[in-house]
Design an enzyme around this catalytic site. Structure first.
Site, PDB file in Angstrom:
ATOM      1  N   ARG A  39       0.858  -1.192   0.000  1.00 13.26           N
ATOM      2  CA  ARG A  39       0.000   0.000   0.000  1.00 13.26           C
ATOM      3  C   ARG A  39       0.893   1.241   0.000  1.00 13.26           C
ATOM      4  O   ARG A  39       2.133   1.134   0.026  1.00 13.26           O
ATOM      5  CB  ARG A  39      -0.940   0.002   1.198  1.00 13.26           C
ATOM      6  CG  ARG A  39      -0.219   0.171   2.502  1.00 13.26           C
ATOM      7  CD  ARG A  39      -1.152   0.181   3.689  1.00 13.26           C
ATOM      8  NE  ARG A  39      -0.457   0.690   4.856  1.00 13.26           N
ATOM      9  CZ  ARG A  39      -0.830   0.491   6.099  1.00 13.26           C
ATOM     10  NH1 ARG A  39      -1.909  -0.215   6.345  1.00 13.26           N
ATOM     11  NH2 ARG A  39      -0.141   1.003   7.109  1.00 13.26           N
ATOM     12  N   TYR A  64      10.686   7.023  15.690  1.00  9.77           N
ATOM     13  CA  TYR A  64      10.566   7.220  14.238  1.00  9.77           C
ATOM     14  C   TYR A  64      11.661   8.160  13.741  1.00  9.77           C
ATOM     15  O   TYR A  64      12.387   7.852  12.803  1.00  9.77           O
ATOM     16  CB  TYR A  64       9.176   7.763  13.904  1.00  9.77           C
ATOM     17  CG  TYR A  64       8.914   7.871  12.418  1.00  9.77           C
ATOM     18  CD1 TYR A  64       8.594   6.738  11.667  1.00  9.77           C
ATOM     19  CD2 TYR A  64       8.998   9.091  11.763  1.00  9.77           C
ATOM     20  CE1 TYR A  64       8.362   6.830  10.306  1.00  9.77           C
ATOM     21  CE2 TYR A  64       8.763   9.192  10.396  1.00  9.77           C
ATOM     22  CZ  TYR A  64       8.449   8.056   9.677  1.00  9.77           C
ATOM     23  OH  TYR A  64       8.226   8.152   8.320  1.00  9.77           O
TER      24      TYR A  64
HETATM   25  P1  NAD Z   1       2.173   2.850   4.803  1.00  9.43           P
HETATM   26  O1  NAD Z   1       1.994   2.504   6.247  1.00  9.43           O
HETATM   27  O2  NAD Z   1       0.991   3.305   4.018  1.00  9.43           O
HETATM   28  O3  NAD Z   1       2.881   1.646   4.024  1.00  9.43           O
HETATM   29  C1  NAD Z   1       4.012   1.017   4.560  1.00  9.43           C
HETATM   30  C2  NAD Z   1       4.109  -0.355   3.965  1.00  9.43           C
HETATM   31  O4  NAD Z   1       5.225  -1.043   4.578  1.00  9.43           O
HETATM   32  C3  NAD Z   1       2.862  -1.203   4.234  1.00  9.43           C
HETATM   33  O5  NAD Z   1       2.510  -1.889   3.054  1.00  9.43           O
HETATM   34  C4  NAD Z   1       3.325  -2.175   5.310  1.00  9.43           C
HETATM   35  O6  NAD Z   1       2.641  -3.410   5.289  1.00  9.43           O
HETATM   36  C5  NAD Z   1       4.784  -2.347   4.921  1.00  9.43           C
HETATM   37  N1  NAD Z   1       5.570  -2.900   6.028  1.00  9.43           N
HETATM   38  C6  NAD Z   1       5.630  -2.436   7.285  1.00  9.43           C
HETATM   39  N2  NAD Z   1       6.429  -3.247   8.008  1.00  9.43           N
HETATM   40  C7  NAD Z   1       6.867  -4.222   7.179  1.00  9.43           C
HETATM   41  C8  NAD Z   1       7.699  -5.357   7.345  1.00  9.43           C
HETATM   42  N3  NAD Z   1       8.269  -5.664   8.523  1.00  9.43           N
HETATM   43  N4  NAD Z   1       7.942  -6.150   6.269  1.00  9.43           N
HETATM   44  C9  NAD Z   1       7.367  -5.873   5.066  1.00  9.43           C
HETATM   45  N5  NAD Z   1       6.562  -4.829   4.858  1.00  9.43           N
HETATM   46  C10 NAD Z   1       6.309  -4.017   5.911  1.00  9.43           C
HETATM   47  O7  NAD Z   1       3.322   3.949   4.779  1.00  9.43           O
HETATM   48  P2  NAD Z   1       3.761   5.000   3.643  1.00  9.43           P
HETATM   49  O8  NAD Z   1       3.241   6.323   4.035  1.00  9.43           O
HETATM   50  O9  NAD Z   1       3.489   4.444   2.284  1.00  9.43           O
HETATM   51  O10 NAD Z   1       5.327   5.002   3.931  1.00  9.43           O
HETATM   52  C11 NAD Z   1       6.288   4.430   3.067  1.00  9.43           C
HETATM   53  C12 NAD Z   1       7.663   4.909   3.507  1.00  9.43           C
HETATM   54  O11 NAD Z   1       7.699   6.347   3.392  1.00  9.43           O
HETATM   55  C13 NAD Z   1       7.967   4.590   4.962  1.00  9.43           C
HETATM   56  O12 NAD Z   1       9.328   4.237   5.089  1.00  9.43           O
HETATM   57  C14 NAD Z   1       7.691   5.908   5.666  1.00  9.43           C
HETATM   58  O13 NAD Z   1       8.419   6.024   6.864  1.00  9.43           O
HETATM   59  C15 NAD Z   1       8.126   6.906   4.617  1.00  9.43           C
HETATM   60  N6  NAD Z   1       7.521   8.241   4.759  1.00  9.43           N
HETATM   61  C16 NAD Z   1       6.166   8.435   4.688  1.00  9.43           C
HETATM   62  C17 NAD Z   1       5.654   9.717   4.809  1.00  9.43           C
HETATM   63  C18 NAD Z   1       4.177  10.022   4.686  1.00  9.43           C
HETATM   64  O14 NAD Z   1       3.776  11.184   4.836  1.00  9.43           O
HETATM   65  N7  NAD Z   1       3.341   9.050   4.385  1.00  9.43           N
HETATM   66  C19 NAD Z   1       6.528  10.807   4.995  1.00  9.43           C
HETATM   67  C20 NAD Z   1       7.898  10.571   5.066  1.00  9.43           C
HETATM   68  C21 NAD Z   1       8.389   9.287   4.934  1.00  9.43           C
END
Ligand code: NAD
Length: 255
Positions: free
Chosen positions: A26, A164
């Site tokens: 996702r 985090y």
């Molecule tokens: P999300 O929670 O929507 O998706 C994260 C995905 O990682 C999920 O599909 C989850 O199942 C998977 N995941 C988590 N733990 C796992 C594991 N142990 N093994 C395999 N898969 C695993 O998050 P997102 O917003 O899409 O974030 C993606 C990346 O971007 C992350 O590293 C997050 O820290 C980073 N990020 C997000 C934002 C934001 O605003 N959404 C901002 C800065 C950085």
């Protein structure tokens, strides 16, 4: 509303390249994986959970995509995942270390167990996947690793907790080290996204926090995942051949 969404997938061609995206179930990972498939890459969607809609997306892509169930914080899962990907696609050209979890605990509330979990999923997973991918990339004489950190790793989290922010800063250290250790065949770069609309963000944001946040973003809006994934694709492309050890901010201008 999204503004100026111009996915580079329309312009970039990854035919014959194999791209591994972790956390592709996702959010940003899924968007990135989809955009690489649109750019004709072979894509391994690595995810803990086999979401039905993701399985459908993979199936629709046919030979060019595979779903790999793995918890990327567990060494044996990662080894098995890369063995399957190598068997299917005959190597790995690009690794997008994207999987991550978000925790809000402040210092006073932080438990050691939860701290270790955040470090395992956000940091150890990236080391383990790089460790599994590097021999396959060296075998081919080339490779790209893109580590997903966050604006929280550059400064502090605007929405989440101490574990985090610390984990995302560690990813910058991991990137700088691996960029030196794996060069010249493999380049390792890091993207620090700002806030973009995924379920991770929706869980962390209420209306009051959104209003406060928007005041800090100079472009005045929250990104769509495509606007982050486009930069990831650029970093994985031949356009970025001279980029190594770079920490790239994509945050709409937060100062
Ligand atoms: P999300 O929670 O929507 O998706 C994260 C995905 O990682 C999920 O599909 C989850 O199942 C998977 N995941 C988590 N733990 C796992 C594991 N142990 N093994 C395999 N898969 C695993 O998050 P997102 O917003 O899409 O974030 C993606 C990346 O971007 C992350 O590293 C997050 O820290 C980073 N990020 C997000 C934002 C934001 O605003 N959404 C901002 C800065 C950085």
């Amino acid at each position: 509303m999204p503004r100026n969404v111009h996915p580079l997938s329309a312009a970039l061609d990854f035919t014959g390249r194999t791209v591994v995206v972790t956390g592709a179930g996702r959010g940003l990972g899924r968007t990135t994986a989809r955009m690489f498939t649109e750019a004709s890459a072979n894509v391994a969607y690595v995810s803990r959970t086999p979401h039905a809609d993701v399985l459908q997306e993979v199936e629709a892509r046919g030979e060019g995509a595979m779903f790999v169930a793995a918890d990327v914080s567990i060494a044996s899962d990662v080894r098995a995942a890369f063995a399957r990907i190598d068997e299917r696609f005959g190597g790995v050209d690009v690794l997008i270390n994207n999987a991550g979890i978000a925790v809000r605990a402040t210092l006073a509330d932080q438990t050691a167990v939860e701290w270790d979990e955040v470090m395992a999923v956000n940091v150890r997973s990236q080391m383990l996947c790089a460790q599994a991918a590097a021999p396959l990339m060296k075998r081919a004489g080339r490779g790209r690793i893109i580590n997903v950190s966050s604006i929280a790793g550059r400064d502090k989290s605007l929405l989440l907790g101490v574990s985090y922010s610390t984990s995302k800063a560690a990813i910058i250290g991991l990137t700088r080290h691996l960029a030196a250790e794996l060069a010249p065949a493999i380049t390792v770069n890091c993207i620090c996204p700002g806030v973009h609309w995924t379920s991770m963000l929706r869980q962390a944001l209420d209306e009051e926090r959104e209003t406060a946040l928007l005041k800090k973003i100079s472009v005045g809006f929250i990104a769509q995942p495509e606007q982050i994934a486009s930069v990831i694709m650029f970093m994985a492309s031949d356009c970025a051949a001279y980029m190594n050890g770079a920490i790239v901010d994509v945050n709409g201008g937060v100062w």
